[in-house]
Design a protein around this motif. Structure first.
Motif, short mmCIF file in Angstrom:
data_model
loop_
_atom_site.label_atom_id
_atom_site.label_comp_id
_atom_site.label_asym_id
_atom_site.label_seq_id
_atom_site.Cartn_x
_atom_site.Cartn_y
_atom_site.Cartn_z
N HIS A 51 17.46 17.42 -8.92
CA HIS A 51 16.62 18.58 -8.65
C HIS A 51 16.93 19.05 -7.22
CE1 HIS A 51 14.47 17.75 -12.30
NE2 HIS A 51 14.17 16.52 -11.88
N THR A 53 15.91 20.12 -4.23
CA THR A 53 14.67 20.22 -3.45
C THR A 53 14.97 19.86 -1.99
OG1 THR A 53 14.18 17.89 -3.72
CG2 THR A 53 13.35 19.37 -5.45
N GLU A 55 13.96 17.30 -0.47
CA GLU A 55 14.22 15.86 -0.38
C GLU A 55 15.67 15.57 -0.79
OE1 GLU A 55 11.55 17.17 -2.06
OE2 GLU A 55 10.13 16.82 -0.44
N THR A 56 16.11 16.23 -1.87
CA THR A 56 17.49 16.06 -2.30
C THR A 56 18.45 16.55 -1.22
OG1 THR A 56 16.83 16.29 -4.60
CG2 THR A 56 19.15 16.72 -4.10
N ASP A 125 20.25 12.78 -12.61
CA ASP A 125 18.81 12.66 -12.84
C ASP A 125 18.58 13.18 -14.26
OD1 ASP A 125 16.06 12.90 -12.97
OD2 ASP A 125 15.83 13.56 -10.90
N ASN A 340 5.68 19.64 -12.51
CA ASN A 340 5.58 19.30 -11.08
C ASN A 340 6.70 19.95 -10.27
OD1 ASN A 340 7.50 17.64 -12.26
ND2 ASN A 340 7.13 15.95 -10.86
N LEU A 341 7.84 20.19 -10.92
CA LEU A 341 8.94 20.83 -10.19
C LEU A 341 9.03 22.32 -10.47
CD1 LEU A 341 11.02 17.74 -10.64
CD2 LEU A 341 11.23 18.99 -8.51
N GLU A 345 6.25 21.54 -5.88
CA GLU A 345 7.49 21.23 -5.15
C GLU A 345 8.07 19.87 -5.49
OE1 GLU A 345 7.23 22.43 -0.84
OE2 GLU A 345 5.26 23.06 -1.51
N GLY A 346 7.61 19.29 -6.61
CA GLY A 346 8.09 17.94 -6.94
C GLY A 346 7.34 16.90 -6.12
N HIS A 347 7.86 15.68 -6.17
CA HIS A 347 7.18 14.59 -5.46
C HIS A 347 7.25 14.80 -3.95
CE1 HIS A 347 7.65 13.04 -9.33
NE2 HIS A 347 8.40 11.98 -9.11
N MET A 352 9.92 10.14 -2.12
CA MET A 352 11.35 10.34 -2.40
C MET A 352 12.18 9.59 -1.37
SD MET A 352 11.20 11.96 -5.15
CE MET A 352 12.96 12.03 -5.45
N PHE A 356 15.47 7.90 -2.70
CA PHE A 356 16.79 8.35 -2.24
C PHE A 356 17.45 7.35 -1.30
CE2 PHE A 356 15.99 13.08 -3.42
CZ PHE A 356 16.24 12.76 -4.75
N1 ADE Z 1 11.96 14.45 -8.73
C1 ADE Z 1 10.64 14.58 -8.59
N2 ADE Z 1 10.32 15.11 -7.39
C2 ADE Z 1 11.49 15.32 -6.75
C3 ADE Z 1 11.81 15.84 -5.49
N3 ADE Z 1 10.88 16.23 -4.64
N4 ADE Z 1 13.11 15.92 -5.17
C4 ADE Z 1 14.05 15.52 -6.04
N5 ADE Z 1 13.81 15.02 -7.24
C5 ADE Z 1 12.52 14.92 -7.61
#
Ligand code: ADE
Length: 418
Positions: A51, A53, A55-56, A125, A340-341, A345-347, A352, A356
């Motif tokens: 995803h 994001t 965090e990624t 993922d 959630n995504l 904004e996802g987790h 994360m 990660f």
């Molecule tokens: N999967 C769930 N939340 C995420 C995030 N914030 N970034 C990447 N992958 C996710």
């Protein structure tokens, strides 16, 4: 550099958001510092299907700091944050192929663009990279040392490949690390799913009948957070053990048919197909809200819902109202994709951080040991999992106790009883 994103002018906004997330990722930051010095991923091409994001982005930046050439595509057509994609391309020169809302054809074309860089390591993922390689791009396998998989659904697909004797390179199941699923799946999915439902609908959680389908780690997290906000939570399960656990955790447990008559909100998190289907839609109340937080958009049978409906209209961003042939309405959130995504904004970054950190260290492990691994699904080595837990605790400023020598001996002996 080739890439395909929505608009590179969004980079400035993306950069601020990526930096914000980084503040909550102390473990990944420590790994990045070490990677910058040691360059353990030098001369390594990594294809990542995650995803896209904030965090990624911090993971991709870390891998690049370790010397890797990283290319990124989305692991879901609706989860991309376009400003993040723009910043990675413009400021970090990381090629990204991802646009929020891309159709299925574009989604797979982006996977193919990413694979064109002939990866040495794959990072998935949901296992779409690995499955595309196995189905259509077998010529890439000679360059591949191994890969990682982030999520439960992906690990299930990889184990199915392994069982059939068809897995063609080693994979590390990041999902199965304790520092991943006990936190990301439970607290991450728990909070971000409720967040996605609230952002897309603005419903009052207190007092609503909230039905959670699936009581794995993700389902537990969602149930717990919904209960915390005052919802009356019902769990539906097919596994007797998990159903029993849900009862003793204090939830009401019933069949999905029975719950269909009562629920105001339904969330699927099972990893299986057609969980909510015609027989359930028929019983639901007018105005019921249904959504999915499992990896793929297969858990709600939207085709059946479409066939039962005489009208469908978008009533809010991320909300489609289906009017059934009587006149009952059912609201579907985020097209049945990960709510959630799609709508939030996802987790959060703090969780994360550990997921990660596992990904980054699993890549380093594959680079070091790739040649020696078999074509199997491996766990993240336990010492990596424990190191990540230790670093996270340290970042939180929490000290814990150590076993004394006497205690250590006791734990490895059998002689002494009462
Ligand atoms: N999967 C769930 N939340 C995420 C995030 N914030 N970034 C990447 N992958 C996710």
């Amino acid at each position: 550099m080739k890439y395909h994103i929505k608009d590179v002018k969004l980079a400035k906004k993306g950069r601020l958001r990526i930096e914000w997330a980084n503040e909550y990722m102390p473990v990944l930051t420590l790994i990045r510092k070490r990677f910058t010095k040691e360059k353990p991923l030098k001369n390594t091409r990594i294809a990542a299907c995650l995803h896209v994001t904030t965090e990624t982005a911090n993971l991709a930046i870390t891998l690049k700091a370790g010397g890797a050439d990283v290319t990124l595509c989305a692991s879901n057509p609706l989860s991309t944050q376009d400003d993040v994609a723009a910043c990675l391309v413009k400021d970090y020169k990381i090629p990204v192929f991802a646009i929020k809302g891309e159709d299925n054809k574009t989604y797979y074309r982006h996977i193919s663009n990413t694979l064109d860089q002939r990866p040495n390591i794959t990072m998935d993922d949901g296992a779409d990279l690995v499955s595309t390689i196995h189905k259509k791009r077998r010529n890439l396998i000679r360059d591949i040392l191994g890969g990682t998989e982030e999520t439960t659904t992906g690990v299930i697909r990889l184990r199915a490949l392994q069982e059939k004797g068809k897995l063609l390179f080693p994979l590390i199941a990041v999902n199965d690390a304790n520092t991943k699923h006990l936190f990301d799946n439970r607290y991450g999915t728990g909070q971000s799913t409720v967040d996605g439902i609230m952002r897309s609908t603005n419903i009052l959680m207190a007092g609503c009948v909230f039905v959670v389908c699936g009581y794995g780690w993700c389902g537990r997290g969602v149930a717990n957070r919904a209960r915390g906000m005052g919802a009356n939570v019902t769990i539906c399960e097919t596994d007797p053990l998990k159903a029993l656990e849900a009862i003793m955790d204090g939830y009401s447990v019933m069949s999905l048919k029975e719950a269909s008559r009562k629920g105001d909100v339904f969330v699927t998190l099972t990893g299986d197909i057609s969980v909510l289907r015609k027989e359930h839609f028929m019983l639901m109340k007018d105005g019921a809200i249904i959504c999915n937080s499992g990896h793929f958009n297969v858990e709600i049978d939207l085709r059946a819902l479409g066939e039962m409906s005489k009208k469908k209209r978008r009533v809010r961003e991320f909300v489609e109202e289906y009017t059934l042939k009587g006149s009952k309405r059912i609201n579907v959130l985020g097209e049945g994709r990960l709510i959630n995504l799609a709508a939030a904004e996802g987790h959060p970054a703090s969780v994360m951080d550990m997921s990660f950190a596992n990904q980054a260290m699993a890549c380093e492990y594959i680079k070091k040991n790739g040649g020696r691994l078999e074509n199997k699904v491996y766990k993240v080595p336990e010492d990596i999992d424990r190191e990540i837990a230790g670093l996270k605790l340290k970042s939180l400023g929490v000290k814990i106790d150590r076993l004394t020598d006497k205690q250590k001996i006791y734990l490895t002996s059998w002689e002494s009883g009462t």
